[in-house]
Design a protein around this motif. Sequence first.
Motif, PDB file in Angstrom:
ATOM      1  N   HIS A 124       3.624  -0.941  -8.137  1.00  0.00           N
ATOM      2  CA  HIS A 124       2.933  -0.182  -7.059  1.00  0.00           C
ATOM      3  C   HIS A 124       1.989  -0.939  -6.024  1.00  0.00           C
ATOM      4  O   HIS A 124       1.571  -0.417  -5.064  1.00  0.00           O
ATOM      5  CB  HIS A 124       2.202   0.950  -7.874  1.00  0.00           C
ATOM      6  CG  HIS A 124       1.117   0.659  -8.639  1.00  0.00           C
ATOM      7  ND1 HIS A 124       1.301   0.226  -9.868  1.00  0.00           N
ATOM      8  CD2 HIS A 124      -0.269   0.752  -8.161  1.00  0.00           C
ATOM      9  CE1 HIS A 124      -0.020   0.117 -10.268  1.00  0.00           C
ATOM     10  NE2 HIS A 124      -0.958   0.352  -9.488  1.00  0.00           N
ATOM     11  N   ASP A 125       1.383  -2.126  -6.495  1.00  0.00           N
ATOM     12  CA  ASP A 125       0.531  -2.910  -5.721  1.00  0.00           C
ATOM     13  C   ASP A 125       1.416  -3.920  -4.613  1.00  0.00           C
ATOM     14  O   ASP A 125       0.742  -4.539  -4.091  1.00  0.00           O
ATOM     15  CB  ASP A 125      -0.374  -3.794  -6.617  1.00  0.00           C
ATOM     16  CG  ASP A 125      -1.393  -2.836  -7.098  1.00  0.00           C
ATOM     17  OD1 ASP A 125      -1.927  -1.803  -6.373  1.00  0.00           O
ATOM     18  OD2 ASP A 125      -1.845  -2.922  -8.374  1.00  0.00           O
ATOM     19  N   GLY A 126       2.433  -3.795  -4.955  1.00  0.00           N
ATOM     20  CA  GLY A 126       3.451  -4.635  -4.035  1.00  0.00           C
ATOM     21  C   GLY A 126       4.235  -5.812  -5.032  1.00  0.00           C
ATOM     22  O   GLY A 126       4.498  -5.787  -6.063  1.00  0.00           O
ATOM     23  N   PRO A 127       4.750  -6.844  -4.242  1.00  0.00           N
ATOM     24  CA  PRO A 127       5.747  -7.847  -5.078  1.00  0.00           C
ATOM     25  C   PRO A 127       4.953  -8.556  -6.252  1.00  0.00           C
ATOM     26  O   PRO A 127       3.852  -8.867  -5.928  1.00  0.00           O
ATOM     27  CB  PRO A 127       5.888  -8.694  -3.907  1.00  0.00           C
ATOM     28  CG  PRO A 127       5.875  -8.111  -2.642  1.00  0.00           C
ATOM     29  CD  PRO A 127       4.840  -7.039  -2.781  1.00  0.00           C
ATOM     30  N   VAL A 128       5.520  -8.749  -7.198  1.00  0.00           N
ATOM     31  CA  VAL A 128       5.228  -9.484  -8.384  1.00  0.00           C
ATOM     32  C   VAL A 128       5.587 -10.922  -8.372  1.00  0.00           C
ATOM     33  O   VAL A 128       4.897 -11.887  -8.234  1.00  0.00           O
ATOM     34  CB  VAL A 128       5.343  -8.858  -9.697  1.00  0.00           C
ATOM     35  CG1 VAL A 128       4.861  -9.683 -10.927  1.00  0.00           C
ATOM     36  CG2 VAL A 128       4.799  -7.438  -9.823  1.00  0.00           C
ATOM     37  N   ALA A 129       6.762 -10.931  -8.553  1.00  0.00           N
ATOM     38  CA  ALA A 129       7.695 -12.239  -8.495  1.00  0.00           C
ATOM     39  C   ALA A 129       9.188 -12.105  -8.106  1.00  0.00           C
ATOM     40  O   ALA A 129       9.592 -11.246  -8.251  1.00  0.00           O
ATOM     41  CB  ALA A 129       7.540 -13.004  -9.846  1.00  0.00           C
ATOM     42  N   SER A 130       9.692 -13.316  -7.721  1.00  0.00           N
ATOM     43  CA  SER A 130      11.085 -13.644  -7.412  1.00  0.00           C
ATOM     44  C   SER A 130      11.411 -14.826  -8.396  1.00  0.00           C
ATOM     45  O   SER A 130      10.974 -15.777  -8.085  1.00  0.00           O
ATOM     46  CB  SER A 130      11.573 -13.488  -6.000  1.00  0.00           C
ATOM     47  OG  SER A 130      11.163 -12.080  -5.451  1.00  0.00           O
ATOM     48  N   TRP A 178       5.759 -15.435  -5.639  1.00  0.00           N
ATOM     49  CA  TRP A 178       4.821 -15.446  -6.802  1.00  0.00           C
ATOM     50  C   TRP A 178       3.466 -14.687  -6.169  1.00  0.00           C
ATOM     51  O   TRP A 178       3.111 -15.454  -5.202  1.00  0.00           O
ATOM     52  CB  TRP A 178       4.635 -16.799  -7.218  1.00  0.00           C
ATOM     53  CG  TRP A 178       3.905 -17.001  -8.413  1.00  0.00           C
ATOM     54  CD1 TRP A 178       2.582 -17.298  -8.659  1.00  0.00           C
ATOM     55  CD2 TRP A 178       4.356 -16.638  -9.961  1.00  0.00           C
ATOM     56  NE1 TRP A 178       2.144 -17.110 -10.238  1.00  0.00           N
ATOM     57  CE2 TRP A 178       3.325 -16.960 -10.639  1.00  0.00           C
ATOM     58  CE3 TRP A 178       5.470 -16.333 -10.296  1.00  0.00           C
ATOM     59  CZ2 TRP A 178       3.591 -16.611 -12.152  1.00  0.00           C
ATOM     60  CZ3 TRP A 178       5.923 -16.277 -11.641  1.00  0.00           C
ATOM     61  CH2 TRP A 178       4.808 -16.397 -12.614  1.00  0.00           C
ATOM     62  N   SER A 179       3.137 -13.618  -6.702  1.00  0.00           N
ATOM     63  CA  SER A 179       1.904 -12.894  -6.402  1.00  0.00           C
ATOM     64  C   SER A 179       0.675 -13.795  -6.472  1.00  0.00           C
ATOM     65  O   SER A 179       0.490 -14.099  -7.577  1.00  0.00           O
ATOM     66  CB  SER A 179       1.814 -11.600  -7.098  1.00  0.00           C
ATOM     67  OG  SER A 179       0.753 -10.920  -6.670  1.00  0.00           O
ATOM     68  N   ASP A 180      -0.301 -13.516  -5.724  1.00  0.00           N
ATOM     69  CA  ASP A 180      -1.589 -14.215  -5.687  1.00  0.00           C
ATOM     70  C   ASP A 180      -2.133 -13.440  -6.972  1.00  0.00           C
ATOM     71  O   ASP A 180      -3.480 -13.777  -7.143  1.00  0.00           O
ATOM     72  CB  ASP A 180      -2.187 -14.130  -4.505  1.00  0.00           C
ATOM     73  CG  ASP A 180      -2.485 -12.770  -3.894  1.00  0.00           C
ATOM     74  OD1 ASP A 180      -2.172 -11.832  -4.538  1.00  0.00           O
ATOM     75  OD2 ASP A 180      -3.212 -12.990  -2.747  1.00  0.00           O
ATOM     76  N   ARG A 181      -1.811 -12.312  -7.419  1.00  0.00           N
ATOM     77  CA  ARG A 181      -2.271 -11.661  -8.714  1.00  0.00           C
ATOM     78  C   ARG A 181      -2.227 -12.361  -9.917  1.00  0.00           C
ATOM     79  O   ARG A 181      -2.745 -12.209 -10.921  1.00  0.00           O
ATOM     80  CB  ARG A 181      -2.086 -10.353  -8.706  1.00  0.00           C
ATOM     81  CG  ARG A 181      -2.428  -9.319  -7.616  1.00  0.00           C
ATOM     82  CD  ARG A 181      -1.736  -7.846  -7.796  1.00  0.00           C
ATOM     83  NE  ARG A 181      -0.393  -7.832  -7.413  1.00  0.00           N
ATOM     84  CZ  ARG A 181       0.555  -7.124  -7.865  1.00  0.00           C
ATOM     85  NH1 ARG A 181       0.297  -6.239  -8.912  1.00  0.00           N
ATOM     86  NH2 ARG A 181       1.833  -7.089  -7.362  1.00  0.00           N
ATOM     87  N   LEU A 182      -1.267 -13.302  -9.987  1.00  0.00           N
ATOM     88  CA  LEU A 182      -0.833 -14.030 -11.264  1.00  0.00           C
ATOM     89  C   LEU A 182      -1.367 -15.584 -11.093  1.00  0.00           C
ATOM     90  O   LEU A 182      -1.930 -15.870 -10.169  1.00  0.00           O
ATOM     91  CB  LEU A 182       0.702 -14.466 -11.076  1.00  0.00           C
ATOM     92  CG  LEU A 182       1.808 -12.933 -10.897  1.00  0.00           C
ATOM     93  CD1 LEU A 182       3.138 -13.260 -11.013  1.00  0.00           C
ATOM     94  CD2 LEU A 182       1.323 -11.991 -11.981  1.00  0.00           C
ATOM     95  N   PRO A 183      -1.453 -15.869 -12.395  1.00  0.00           N
ATOM     96  CA  PRO A 183      -2.024 -17.551 -12.125  1.00  0.00           C
ATOM     97  C   PRO A 183      -1.139 -18.446 -11.250  1.00  0.00           C
ATOM     98  O   PRO A 183      -0.014 -18.402 -11.341  1.00  0.00           O
ATOM     99  CB  PRO A 183      -1.722 -17.892 -13.754  1.00  0.00           C
ATOM    100  CG  PRO A 183      -1.541 -16.663 -14.545  1.00  0.00           C
ATOM    101  CD  PRO A 183      -0.996 -15.568 -13.593  1.00  0.00           C
ATOM    102  N   PRO A 184      -2.071 -19.354 -10.468  1.00  0.00           N
ATOM    103  CA  PRO A 184      -1.419 -20.094  -9.360  1.00  0.00           C
ATOM    104  C   PRO A 184      -0.560 -21.354 -10.138  1.00  0.00           C
ATOM    105  O   PRO A 184      -1.081 -21.872 -11.194  1.00  0.00           O
ATOM    106  CB  PRO A 184      -2.608 -20.761  -8.792  1.00  0.00           C
ATOM    107  CG  PRO A 184      -3.781 -19.776  -9.052  1.00  0.00           C
ATOM    108  CD  PRO A 184      -3.510 -19.218 -10.441  1.00  0.00           C
ATOM    109  N   LEU A 185       0.595 -21.435  -9.657  1.00  0.00           N
ATOM    110  CA  LEU A 185       1.619 -22.210 -10.021  1.00  0.00           C
ATOM    111  C   LEU A 185       1.309 -23.667  -9.676  1.00  0.00           C
ATOM    112  O   LEU A 185       1.077 -23.877  -8.459  1.00  0.00           O
ATOM    113  CB  LEU A 185       2.981 -21.827  -9.846  1.00  0.00           C
ATOM    114  CG  LEU A 185       3.437 -20.483 -10.336  1.00  0.00           C
ATOM    115  CD1 LEU A 185       4.946 -20.433  -9.985  1.00  0.00           C
ATOM    116  CD2 LEU A 185       3.508 -20.466 -12.143  1.00  0.00           C
ATOM    117  N   ALA A 186       1.592 -24.598 -10.517  1.00  0.00           N
ATOM    118  CA  ALA A 186       1.377 -26.075 -10.015  1.00  0.00           C
ATOM    119  C   ALA A 186       2.943 -26.368  -9.783  1.00  0.00           C
ATOM    120  O   ALA A 186       2.759 -27.385  -8.578  1.00  0.00           O
ATOM    121  CB  ALA A 186       0.994 -27.044 -11.184  1.00  0.00           C
TER     122      ALA A 186
END
Length: 209
Positions: A124-130, A178-186
């Motif tokens: 409900h807050d928008g995209p999470v991940a693809s 990848w949502s900016d709500r998730l841990p940033p990926l390297a």
Amino acid sequence: MPDSASARGGPLPPYPPAPWSFRGHLWAALLPVHRRLPVPPDLRPLAGTSLLAVGLVRYREGTLVYDELAMGPLVRRGRRAGLLIDRIWVSDAASVRGGRDIWDLPKQLASFTWTDRSVHVADHDGPVASLTFAPGRLRLPALALPLPGFSGSAGRRLFVPGRLAGSPRQEKVAVTSWSDRLPPLARTTARVSVAVRPFRMTVPGPVRC
């Protein structure tokens, strides 16, 4: 975007008691992150804190039928080890309520849009991940494997001794959004990834640690 009673603050539907049993498809990946993942003080990192474990599951038959995306660090507590599930989305409202009430999991409702080799997840807050998948050639014989996890909080830590059976296969998993709500990926490709398609799984009730 999901439109549900839970998203609007209304009651969630009833759910079946544990154990839950399923058949379906599973992908698991370890993704490197830029910053160390937080680990609660009652747990210890199992594989460092720079790798995020991600599990994507399609429960096609069984107790309930739904999709799931879960992630967190790999941790241990004494002799027990598994995934600390600190983020999890599912496509079924009964699974949300059962996950919260039985296993104290922070389940959120989400929509899952699939193609043959990709999935897009949004809440409900928008995209999470693809994510995308690219099958490899290596496939192992059928195995019975533990599928353990931790849930709850430091004052009420729970351990879930799940079990899975199936034939693991090499399968490349990559992130396309990848949502900016998730841990940033390297990086957006997994260091280690595997699929079990099809699988049989049993998720028993939790054990208090």
